[in-house]
Design a protein around this motif. Structure first.
Motif, PDB file in Angstrom:
ATOM      1  N   ASP A 329     -10.637 -13.194  -0.311  1.00 11.48           N
ATOM      2  CA  ASP A 329     -11.988 -13.213  -0.872  1.00 11.48           C
ATOM      3  C   ASP A 329     -11.230 -12.713  -2.425  1.00 11.48           C
ATOM      4  OD1 ASP A 329     -12.726 -14.164   1.161  1.00 11.48           O
ATOM      5  OD2 ASP A 329     -14.104 -12.715   2.288  1.00 11.48           O
ATOM      6  N   VAL A 330     -10.647 -11.784  -2.426  1.00  6.67           N
ATOM      7  CA  VAL A 330     -10.197 -10.890  -3.274  1.00  6.67           C
ATOM      8  C   VAL A 330      -9.522 -11.885  -4.485  1.00  6.67           C
ATOM      9  CG1 VAL A 330      -9.259  -8.827  -4.750  1.00  6.67           C
ATOM     10  CG2 VAL A 330     -11.172  -8.694  -2.414  1.00  6.67           C
ATOM     11  N   LEU A 331      -8.566 -12.309  -3.909  1.00  6.02           N
ATOM     12  CA  LEU A 331      -7.710 -13.151  -4.772  1.00  6.02           C
ATOM     13  C   LEU A 331      -7.730 -14.640  -4.313  1.00  6.02           C
ATOM     14  CD1 LEU A 331      -4.196 -12.730  -2.592  1.00  6.02           C
ATOM     15  CD2 LEU A 331      -4.745 -11.285  -4.186  1.00  6.02           C
ATOM     16  N   ARG A 396     -15.346  -3.137  -3.108  1.00 10.56           N
ATOM     17  CA  ARG A 396     -16.554  -3.097  -1.585  1.00 10.56           C
ATOM     18  C   ARG A 396     -15.286  -4.225  -0.531  1.00 10.56           C
ATOM     19  NH1 ARG A 396     -22.465  -3.100  -2.145  1.00 10.56           N
ATOM     20  NH2 ARG A 396     -22.192  -2.788  -0.103  1.00 10.56           N
ATOM     21  N   THR A 397     -14.830  -5.137  -1.101  1.00  9.62           N
ATOM     22  CA  THR A 397     -14.318  -5.703  -0.673  1.00  9.62           C
ATOM     23  C   THR A 397     -12.791  -5.863  -0.150  1.00  9.62           C
ATOM     24  OG1 THR A 397     -15.520  -8.035  -0.913  1.00  9.62           O
ATOM     25  CG2 THR A 397     -13.511  -8.166   0.289  1.00  9.62           C
ATOM     26  N   ARG A 398     -11.953  -4.556  -0.831  1.00 12.59           N
ATOM     27  CA  ARG A 398     -10.805  -4.351  -1.198  1.00 12.59           C
ATOM     28  C   ARG A 398     -10.594  -3.212   0.140  1.00 12.59           C
ATOM     29  NH1 ARG A 398      -6.086  -6.041  -3.159  1.00 12.59           N
ATOM     30  NH2 ARG A 398      -6.496  -6.764  -5.435  1.00 12.59           N
ATOM     31  N   LEU A 400     -13.362  -2.283   2.737  1.00  4.72           N
ATOM     32  CA  LEU A 400     -13.073  -2.916   4.345  1.00  4.72           C
ATOM     33  C   LEU A 400     -12.151  -3.315   4.768  1.00  4.72           C
ATOM     34  CD1 LEU A 400     -15.340  -3.476   5.761  1.00  4.72           C
ATOM     35  CD2 LEU A 400     -16.391  -5.459   5.128  1.00  4.72           C
ATOM     36  N   ALA A 401     -11.275  -4.068   3.929  1.00  4.86           N
ATOM     37  CA  ALA A 401     -10.171  -4.724   4.239  1.00  4.86           C
ATOM     38  C   ALA A 401      -9.027  -3.466   4.549  1.00  4.86           C
ATOM     39  CB  ALA A 401      -9.635  -5.719   3.207  1.00  4.86           C
ATOM     40  N   ARG A 402      -9.663  -2.293   3.966  1.00  8.17           N
ATOM     41  CA  ARG A 402      -8.058  -1.319   4.330  1.00  8.17           C
ATOM     42  C   ARG A 402      -8.660  -0.548   5.804  1.00  8.17           C
ATOM     43  NH1 ARG A 402      -8.005  -0.473  -1.732  1.00  8.17           N
ATOM     44  NH2 ARG A 402     -10.593   0.168  -1.654  1.00  8.17           N
ATOM     45  N   VAL A 403     -10.139  -0.760   5.607  1.00  7.26           N
ATOM     46  CA  VAL A 403     -11.106  -0.089   6.772  1.00  7.26           C
ATOM     47  C   VAL A 403     -10.956  -1.045   8.243  1.00  7.26           C
ATOM     48  CG1 VAL A 403     -12.664   0.455   7.795  1.00  7.26           C
ATOM     49  CG2 VAL A 403     -13.008   1.039   5.978  1.00  7.26           C
ATOM     50  N   HIS A 404      -9.992  -2.202   7.795  1.00  9.85           N
ATOM     51  CA  HIS A 404     -10.198  -2.753   8.957  1.00  9.85           C
ATOM     52  C   HIS A 404      -8.603  -2.910   9.506  1.00  9.85           C
ATOM     53  CE1 HIS A 404     -13.648  -4.517  10.122  1.00  9.85           C
ATOM     54  NE2 HIS A 404     -14.215  -4.848   9.455  1.00  9.85           N
ATOM     55  N   ALA A 405      -7.781  -2.750   8.609  1.00 11.33           N
ATOM     56  CA  ALA A 405      -6.236  -2.411   8.959  1.00 11.33           C
ATOM     57  C   ALA A 405      -6.081  -1.037   9.396  1.00 11.33           C
ATOM     58  CB  ALA A 405      -5.725  -1.784   6.915  1.00 11.33           C
ATOM     59  N   GLU A 406      -6.809  -0.202   8.493  1.00 11.45           N
ATOM     60  CA  GLU A 406      -6.777   1.280   9.152  1.00 11.45           C
ATOM     61  C   GLU A 406      -7.088   1.535  10.893  1.00 11.45           C
ATOM     62  OE1 GLU A 406      -9.068   4.411   7.719  1.00 11.45           O
ATOM     63  OE2 GLU A 406      -7.777   3.408   6.108  1.00 11.45           O
ATOM     64  N   ALA A 429       0.598  -4.168   8.383  1.00 10.68           N
ATOM     65  CA  ALA A 429      -0.874  -4.117   8.153  1.00 10.68           C
ATOM     66  C   ALA A 429      -0.753  -4.052   6.125  1.00 10.68           C
ATOM     67  CB  ALA A 429      -1.967  -3.215   8.835  1.00 10.68           C
ATOM     68  N   ARG A 430       0.574  -3.117   6.075  1.00 10.99           N
ATOM     69  CA  ARG A 430       0.017  -2.422   5.067  1.00 10.99           C
ATOM     70  C   ARG A 430       0.066  -3.612   3.741  1.00 10.99           C
ATOM     71  NH1 ARG A 430       3.184   1.909   6.176  1.00 10.99           N
ATOM     72  NH2 ARG A 430       1.695   3.920   5.708  1.00 10.99           N
ATOM     73  N   ARG A 431       1.295  -4.788   4.082  1.00 11.16           N
ATOM     74  CA  ARG A 431       1.907  -5.829   3.127  1.00 11.16           C
ATOM     75  C   ARG A 431       0.183  -6.736   3.377  1.00 11.16           C
ATOM     76  NH1 ARG A 431       7.079  -7.669   2.434  1.00 11.16           N
ATOM     77  NH2 ARG A 431       8.640  -6.080   3.430  1.00 11.16           N
ATOM     78  N   VAL A 432      -0.268  -7.303   4.116  1.00 13.85           N
ATOM     79  CA  VAL A 432      -1.528  -7.822   3.837  1.00 13.85           C
ATOM     80  C   VAL A 432      -2.672  -6.871   3.049  1.00 13.85           C
ATOM     81  CG1 VAL A 432      -3.437  -7.958   5.318  1.00 13.85           C
ATOM     82  CG2 VAL A 432      -2.028  -8.144   6.253  1.00 13.85           C
ATOM     83  N   LEU A 433      -2.740  -5.895   2.423  1.00  8.74           N
ATOM     84  CA  LEU A 433      -3.578  -5.287   2.161  1.00  8.74           C
ATOM     85  C   LEU A 433      -2.745  -5.074   0.792  1.00  8.74           C
ATOM     86  CD1 LEU A 433      -4.464  -1.776   3.612  1.00  8.74           C
ATOM     87  CD2 LEU A 433      -6.072  -3.352   3.090  1.00  8.74           C
ATOM     88  N   GLU A 434      -2.014  -5.594   0.880  1.00 10.16           N
ATOM     89  CA  GLU A 434      -0.786  -5.540  -0.751  1.00 10.16           C
ATOM     90  C   GLU A 434      -0.410  -6.581  -1.327  1.00 10.16           C
ATOM     91  OE1 GLU A 434       1.702  -2.826   0.191  1.00 10.16           O
ATOM     92  OE2 GLU A 434       1.405  -1.101  -0.242  1.00 10.16           O
ATOM     93  N   ARG A 435      -1.147  -7.734  -0.125  1.00  6.93           N
ATOM     94  CA  ARG A 435      -0.627  -9.170  -1.028  1.00  6.93           C
ATOM     95  C   ARG A 435      -1.259  -9.095  -1.809  1.00  6.93           C
ATOM     96  NH1 ARG A 435      -3.128 -13.709   0.860  1.00  6.93           N
ATOM     97  NH2 ARG A 435      -4.943 -13.194   1.698  1.00  6.93           N
ATOM     98  N   GLN A 436      -0.353 -10.997  -2.675  1.00  9.94           N
ATOM     99  CA  GLN A 436      -0.544 -11.430  -4.085  1.00  9.94           C
ATOM    100  C   GLN A 436      -0.990 -12.699  -3.936  1.00  9.94           C
ATOM    101  OE1 GLN A 436      -1.445  -9.827  -6.482  1.00  9.94           O
ATOM    102  NE2 GLN A 436      -1.901  -8.004  -5.380  1.00  9.94           N
TER     103      GLN A 436
END
Length: 437
Positions: A329-331, A396-398, A400-406, A429-436
């Motif tokens: 959604d962010v991307l 806020r979307t990012r 919430l994504a971090r929370v779910h990865a944790e 999970a980290r890669r998912v958060l950092e992906r472009q």
């Protein structure tokens, strides 16, 4: 010997799955979320070679795994703040999830191309399109393979007739042949969903290349997606594991349900409530997270893991899937064709509402009117972008994504032993958060 031991193994499996239900759901979890009904026992054809009959608890609409448990889909962590992913072991720096699985993924791609042959050359070319012309990220099969290794790093061969290789590890270290095939099935189901989604959304670009519907037409794209699902279903049946067949079959139902949920227009009474975001996240689960969650759960079931491990595998896939879609959604706002492989703002142009838009609507209620008419009026898209940028919706979307990865990784540390593959799952999970892309 194997036939005599099979009923015992299946009765153990039954207890494992029933324990997952008990440990996952409490009376508070299921109160007020729909009527539960008991499905009658299924008859077995031959008690010496088939699982023992068992009762399955089903709830209309939210049955996610007839093989073991029902997820009430009520834990979205909207009020939780992220604190950072758990620290990994000293091997984490070297635990690149894609390097760890590169050999298996390379073999998987070649075998799927071979599997998707047809006497109709155009159908075969269409079905093989993404497997021959573009590798893609292969996040889902990578996740399944990592989870399989993490769950059974030193698994010995399970009891099986000499002629049956399905329950034998493919190599020393633990990956079962059934788990490898599960990774193939997961990617075929995912690719089929892309074919169908691009037709529905009228997309012309996917993975930096013309989409299947743009290249071959809508009719062939739909037929090729159906063909992929058919081949995946045959492969799934050949695993000869009833629980896994039921778990993975439910994913296909969820894909359809999520697409239908996306068509629904929010009522005015729902505006400004947590129910809006919860509905959105539930839709995301059906469209994206269910495949990851149930594939990881199936990998655990195939290895006859403990109830805690089965649950941890499911929760990991579910919450990484949630994070994956939120970052998507962010991307949609921050990406472009070169990075995303599809045009920016593709969701808005398709009339699809995303998390940053819903967060912006909490501050600017006029966004709800645009959502209701699917951004079809002149100027709607530009105004929506302006309002999203005037709020903290993207951040806020990012978050919430971090929370779910944790949440995904917390369960791994509680239920799965230390290994480079567990570290690989955390780093995925980290890669998912950092992906472009």
């Amino acid at each position: 010997m194997f036939l005599r031991s099979l009923p015992l193994r299946m009765s153990i499996r039954k207890r494992v799955l029933e324990n997952v239900v008990t440990s996952t759901l409490s009376s508070q979890d299921v109160s007020g979320i729909g009527a539960w009904s008991e499905v009658k026992e299924r008859p077995t054809v031959n008690s010496t070679v088939h699982p023992l009959p068992r009762k399955v608890i089903a709830r209309e609409g939210d049955l996610f795994a007839r093989g073991g448990s029902s997820d009430p889909l009520d834990a979205w962590h909207l009020r939780r703040s992220s604190e950072g992913l758990p620290s990994t072991s000293a091997t984490a720096s070297a635990a690149d999830p894609f390097d760890l699985t590169s050999a298996e993924i390379q073999t998987l791609s070649a075998e799927m191309t071979s599997l998707l042959t047809s006497s109709h050359p155009v159908l075969a070319k269409c079905a093989q399109y993404f497997f021959t012309a573009s590798s893609g990220k292969k996040v889902r099969p990578t996740m399944v393979i990592l989870m399989s290794y993490a769950l059974n790093p030193n698994q010995p061969p399970l009891p099986t007739p000499d002629a049956d290789v399905l329950r034998q590890p493919t190599m020393e270290g633990g990956l079962l042949e059934t788990q490898r095939r599960l990774a193939e099935i997961t990617e075929m189901i995912h690719t089929a969903s892309l074919f169908h989604d691009d037709v529905i959304d009228k997309s012309s670009v996917r993975r930096n290349m013309p989409s299947v519907n743009h290249q071959f037409g809508n009719k062939m794209a739909i037929l090729a997606g159906d063909f992929l699902l058919a081949r995946a279903s045959v492969s799934l049946a050949r695993l000869r594991d009833i629980e896994v067949v039921e778990v993975m079959s439910t994913v296909i139902e969820h894909l359809v349900k999520g697409e239908v949920m996306q068509m629904r227009v929010l009522s005015k009474d729902e505006r400004g409530t947590d129910g809006v975001m919860e509905y959105y996240l539930k839709k995301n689960f059906y469209k994206t997270s269910s495949l990851m969650a149930n594939s990881c759960m199936s990998a655990a079931l195939l290895a006859d893991c403990t109830p805690n491990q089965v649950k941890a595998a499911y929760e990991y896939g579910k919450h990484v899937g949630n994070a994956f879609q939120l970052i998507d959604d962010v991307l949609d706002f921050e990406g472009n064709v070169s990075t995303m492989g599809k045009p920016a703002l593709a969701d808005l142009h398709s009339g699809v509402t995303t998390a940053p838009v819903l967060y912006a609507a909490e501050t600017y209620p006029e966004v709800y009117d645009m959502v209701e008419r699917k951004f079809e009026n002149p100027g709607d898209i530009d105004r929506a972008i302006e309002l999203v940028n005037m709020t903290d919706g993207i951040e806020r979307t990012r978050e919430l994504a971090r929370v779910h990865a944790e949440v995904a990784c917390e369960g791994l540390y509680e239920a799965i032993g230390d290994s480079v593959y567990r570290d690989g799952l955390v780093n995925l999970a980290r890669r998912v958060l950092e992906r472009q892309n």
